[in-house]
Design a protein around this motif. Structure first.
Motif, PDB file in Angstrom:
ATOM      1  N   MET A  17       0.822  -1.208   0.000  1.00  0.00           N
ATOM      2  CA  MET A  17       0.000   0.000   0.000  1.00  0.00           C
ATOM      3  C   MET A  17       0.857   1.259   0.000  1.00  0.00           C
ATOM      4  O   MET A  17       0.919   1.992   0.979  1.00  0.00           O
ATOM      5  CB  MET A  17      -0.923  -0.016   1.217  1.00  0.00           C
ATOM      6  N   HIS A  34      -0.932   4.853   0.197  1.00  0.00           N
ATOM      7  CA  HIS A  34      -1.289   5.249   1.561  1.00  0.00           C
ATOM      8  C   HIS A  34      -0.093   5.832   2.313  1.00  0.00           C
ATOM      9  O   HIS A  34      -0.235   6.734   3.126  1.00  0.00           O
ATOM     10  CB  HIS A  34      -1.851   4.042   2.340  1.00  0.00           C
ATOM     11  N   TYR A  57      -7.794   9.166   3.409  1.00  0.00           N
ATOM     12  CA  TYR A  57      -7.170   7.834   3.503  1.00  0.00           C
ATOM     13  C   TYR A  57      -8.192   6.686   3.509  1.00  0.00           C
ATOM     14  O   TYR A  57      -8.054   5.705   2.767  1.00  0.00           O
ATOM     15  CB  TYR A  57      -6.322   7.848   4.774  1.00  0.00           C
ATOM     16  N   MET A 106      -8.678   3.371   0.962  1.00  0.00           N
ATOM     17  CA  MET A 106      -8.717   1.993   1.485  1.00  0.00           C
ATOM     18  C   MET A 106     -10.016   1.305   1.057  1.00  0.00           C
ATOM     19  O   MET A 106     -10.007   0.118   0.678  1.00  0.00           O
ATOM     20  CB  MET A 106      -8.567   2.011   2.998  1.00  0.00           C
ATOM     21  N   ASP A 164      -9.532   0.184  -2.468  1.00  0.00           N
ATOM     22  CA  ASP A 164      -8.713  -1.033  -2.574  1.00  0.00           C
ATOM     23  C   ASP A 164      -9.604  -2.269  -2.456  1.00  0.00           C
ATOM     24  O   ASP A 164      -9.530  -3.196  -3.254  1.00  0.00           O
ATOM     25  CB  ASP A 164      -7.693  -1.126  -1.421  1.00  0.00           C
ATOM     26  N   GLN A 169      -7.945  -1.164  12.289  1.00  0.00           N
ATOM     27  CA  GLN A 169      -8.460  -0.870  10.955  1.00  0.00           C
ATOM     28  C   GLN A 169      -9.945  -1.200  10.799  1.00  0.00           C
ATOM     29  O   GLN A 169     -10.517  -1.029   9.724  1.00  0.00           O
ATOM     30  CB  GLN A 169      -7.656  -1.651   9.901  1.00  0.00           C
TER      31      GLN A 169
HETATM   32  N1  TRP Z   1      -4.619   0.893   6.271  1.00  0.00           N
HETATM   33  C1  TRP Z   1      -4.031  -0.414   6.388  1.00  0.00           C
HETATM   34  C2  TRP Z   1      -3.014  -0.396   7.524  1.00  0.00           C
HETATM   35  O1  TRP Z   1      -2.376   0.600   7.754  1.00  0.00           O
HETATM   36  C3  TRP Z   1      -3.360  -0.841   5.122  1.00  0.00           C
HETATM   37  C4  TRP Z   1      -4.355  -0.983   4.026  1.00  0.00           C
HETATM   38  C5  TRP Z   1      -4.549  -0.151   2.981  1.00  0.00           C
HETATM   39  C6  TRP Z   1      -5.277  -2.051   3.884  1.00  0.00           C
HETATM   40  N2  TRP Z   1      -5.555  -0.608   2.174  1.00  0.00           N
HETATM   41  C7  TRP Z   1      -6.021  -1.771   2.702  1.00  0.00           C
HETATM   42  C8  TRP Z   1      -5.555  -3.187   4.645  1.00  0.00           C
HETATM   43  C9  TRP Z   1      -7.034  -2.619   2.292  1.00  0.00           C
HETATM   44  C10 TRP Z   1      -6.560  -4.043   4.216  1.00  0.00           C
HETATM   45  C11 TRP Z   1      -7.311  -3.753   3.053  1.00  0.00           C
HETATM   46  O2  TRP Z   1      -2.825  -1.401   8.153  1.00  0.00           O
END
Ligand code: TRP
Length: 336
Positions: free
Chosen positions: A45, A48, A131, A135, A138, A153
């Protein structure tokens, strides 16, 4: 005969900071077994990570290192789609569209945003704020059924579901509504210096975390210095003996032994012996992975090949969703 369709699982890690045994025992190590039951996608990622200022040269290495580490840890890139978020343009595109279906009121409630803004008061950028939309993109691009994430999360997964439901409510069934993965999850590893806190890759005290790339001596030294309590009994009691209990958890996860058996194994032996055994066990677990990692990391041709193939697969898969979304919201079709 048509193969039965597997459910889809999506997860990923940020390419920020060096991974710790917390990331490994809590997530990465368990990802490998998931592809028997699920069609798995794992992202590096990196988009991010841009929400926090990165040193470009270092960041570039780090992202590639994380990819190599996924493979070294045992994720087979033929059976899992492992790829770089930034190489697959659908993420940023869907993220824009979904930001128009996300309310500021919802984003204002995100506890991680509040935490991170207080930590980076000099750089509270719009990306940090949006952010969760990235996510959500994704996850929704891949029509994920399940998402293994840590407790921290879950709120982001919740908003992902809200956005998806809202969108589906307007346009029909476009997105699968993802659930948190509830299968067997890994160990929760706490800081070696403050066992009431989760082990973190961004801890300033490097003795608090054991990194996957620490050499055996460093690992043993860190366990030797781990904070325990003043009696000398290896007994599991998270409330009164959080330090020892954390070490028992780590040892048990590393060796696959029950907590009771660990207690028995070290009955009548002091903390010194026990800490040494934990250090040895962790070092033995990590050394082969480190060797594999060094090999993979050096093999540019191999890495490039699997990166290209997986990026393509991720694009192909996610673009189906993106095309559908664009059509639903009324964007005109591209002429090719
Ligand atoms: N935000 C998550 C973390 O910092 C990482 C992440 C980004 C993520 N996109 C995602 C995790 C989609 C699962 C699915 O841990």
């Amino acid at each position: 005969m048509a193969e039965e369709k597997k459910k889809i699982l999506y997860s990923g890690m940020q390419a920020t900071g060096d991974l710790t045994i917390g990331n490994y025992l809590g997530a990465l190590r368990n990802w490998m077994t998931l592809n028997e039951e699920y069609e798995c996608f794992f992202g590096v990622m990196d988009l991010h990570s841009l929400t926090v200022r990165q040193n470009p040269a270092e960041f570039r290495q780090r992202a590639r290192n994380l990819f190599a580490l996924y493979v070294a840890a045992g994720l087979d890139p033929e059976k899992n789609c492992i790829y770089f978020q930034s190489h697959v343009s659908t993420h940023a595109q869907l993220s824009w569209i979904l930001s128009c279906y996300t309310y500021m009121g919802e984003l204002n409630r995100m506890t991680q945003f509040k935490d991170k803004s207080s930590k980076h008061a000099d750089n509270i950028n719009a990306g940090l704020y949006t952010y969760p939309v990235l996510m959500a993109s994704d996850i929704l691009l891949f029509q994920a059924d399940v998402v293994p994430v840590g407790k921290d999360q879950l709120q982001h997964l919740e908003i992902t579901r809200d956005i998806a439901q809202r969108f589906n409510g307007i346009y029909g069934d476009v997105f699968t509504i993802p659930e948190p993965y509830t299968g067997k999850i890994g160990a929760r590893v706490m800081s070696l210096q403050d066992p009431t806190k989760k082990m973190s890759k961004s801890d300033e005290n490097t003795n608090a975390s054991v990194y996957l790339m620490d050499d055996a001596d460093t690992i043993r030294r860190k366990f030797k210095r781990a904070v325990t309590d003043s009696d000398a009994e290896v007994r599991y009691d998270v409330v009164n003996k959080p330090g020892v209990s954390n070490l028992i958890d780590i040892y048990s996860a590393t060796c696959g032994k029950d907590i009771k058996d660990v207690e028995k194994e070290f009955e009548g032996r002091g903390y010194g012996d026990f800490k040494m055994a934990v250090g040895d066990a962790v070092a033995n677990m990590l050394t082969p992975m480190q060797e594999r990692y060094e090999e993979i990391r050096k093999d540019k041709e191999y890495l490039d090949r699997v990166i290209r193939a997986n990026d393509e697969k991720a694009f192909y898969f996610s673009n189906k969703t993106l095309r559908k979304v664009k059509k639903k919201v009324g964007l005109t079709e591209e002429i090719r």
